[in-house]
Design an enzyme around this catalytic site. Structure first.
Site, PDB file in Angstrom:
ATOM      1  CE  LYS A   1      -4.087  -2.035   2.160  1.00  0.00           C
ATOM      2  NZ  LYS A   1      -5.084  -1.929   3.243  1.00  0.00           N
TER       3      LYS A   1
ATOM      4  N   GLY B   1      -3.087   0.376  18.041  1.00  0.00           N
ATOM      5  CA  GLY B   1      -2.073   0.229  17.004  1.00  0.00           C
ATOM      6  C   GLY B   1      -1.766   1.557  16.344  1.00  0.00           C
TER       7      GLY B   1
ATOM      8  N   GLY C   1       0.264   1.271   9.573  1.00  0.00           N
ATOM      9  CA  GLY C   1      -0.433   1.725   8.381  1.00  0.00           C
ATOM     10  C   GLY C   1      -1.933   1.522   8.432  1.00  0.00           C
TER      11      GLY C   1
ATOM     12  CB  SER D   1       7.807   7.609  20.301  1.00  0.00           C
ATOM     13  OG  SER D   1       8.270   6.346  19.849  1.00  0.00           O
TER      14      SER D   1
ATOM     15  CG  MET E   1      -9.273  -2.948  11.294  1.00  0.00           C
ATOM     16  SD  MET E   1      -8.071  -1.832  10.547  1.00  0.00           S
ATOM     17  CE  MET E   1      -8.600  -0.275  11.236  1.00  0.00           C
TER      18      MET E   1
ATOM     19  NE  ARG F   1       3.739  -4.690  22.133  1.00  0.00           N
ATOM     20  CZ  ARG F   1       3.147  -5.691  22.782  1.00  0.00           C
ATOM     21  NH1 ARG F   1       3.512  -5.964  24.027  1.00  0.00           N
ATOM     22  NH2 ARG F   1       2.208  -6.415  22.200  1.00  0.00           N
TER      23      ARG F   1
END
Length: 265
Positions: free
Chosen positions: A66, A127, A130, A155, A212, A152
């Site tokens: 992608k 998450g 992407g 940053s 998802m 997790r």
């Protein structure tokens, strides 16, 4: 002449996209065919060029191409620019148009099929890869009370949140101490049969847990059910993002409900 479309990925044999688009074509009377093409990991651009040269009209793109499709496109839709990735290509006289229908597909499944309004609701997005980036803008357009990105590596979530304007913030899993109305798993943990380290209190009363992933029950969905949440997998999102791509290519919007029902049968 029958118009050709395809989905490109690696792996690709598991893809339900040919079945979905064949159903859309029958339903809407479109003269088209749709196939799954395994692109070499180092040969995606060449595979797309070959397909277009052979008369291909458009393509879907899945893992892991992608971001490469994003770079390949000559023009991008605003939602593809925001997503930083492309899952739909259209070939025309001006070159290659890149679009991203993932977030639109997710919102259509949540609000339409699952009857879950998102306005004024608290949404947790698990998450910061992407898959997460591709759905943030469409979720924010629904005007939730807040969108929280938990990851997790904090940053990475913070960097992602900085790309968007709206009521969103980033945090680590250990900072999750309040309930949410909708919890969306956009990590790859389910692929590995693993559970993101979520505390059970993230599932508010009547919450929906959405993975998802599709095709099998996941540790995330089992965990959510055990703590009182309603659950849904990503099959509806798959069909809805396909419908959005189909509409881009053909100018016709198919009815997704019978296709989702047939895939679940």
């Amino acid at each position: 002449m029958t118009d050709r479309y395809a989905v490109f990925g690696h792996p690709i044999a598991h893809s339900k996209s040919p079945q979905i688009h064949a159903a859309f074509a029958r339903q809407t009377g479109q003269d088209m065919c749709y196939e799954a093409i395994l692109a070499p990991l180092e040969g995606f651009t060449e595979s797309i060029a070959r397909f277009a040269a052979q008369g291909g009209r458009g393509a879907n793109v899945t893992v892991p191409f992608k971001e490469e499709a994003f770079r390949l496109a000559d023009r991008l839709t605003p939602r593809a620019e925001r997503a930083g990735a492309v899952n739909t290509l259209m070939f025309d006289a001006d070159g290659i148009l890149g679009d991203n229908t993932d977030g639109t597909g997710l919102v259509a499944d949540l609000t339409g099929n699952l009857k879950r309004p998102l306005a004024t609701r608290r949404i947790l997005l698990v998450g910061a890869g992407g898959a997460a980036r591709g759905v943030i803008a469409p979720l924010l357009e629904q005007a939730p009370a807040e969108l929280v990105i938990a990851n997790r590596t904090v940053s990475r979530a913070e960097q992602l949140a900085e790309l968007f304007d709206g009521r969103l913030r980033a945090c680590g899993f250990d900072a999750l101490d309040t309930p949410f109305d909708v919890v969306i798993n956009a990590t790859a943990a389910s692929l590995a049969g693993e559970l993101p380290p979520l505390p059970p209190q993230v599932f508010g009363t009547g919450a929906l847990a959405y993975d998802m992933m599709y095709g099998r029950d996941t540790p995330f969905l089992a965990f959510a059910r055990a703590h009182g949440a309603d659950t849904a997998d990503g099959l509806g999102m798959l069909v809805e993002q396909a419908a959005e791509a189909f509409h881009l290519w053909r100018g016709v919007r198919p009815d997704t409900a019978p296709v989702i029902a047939a895939l679940r049968a």
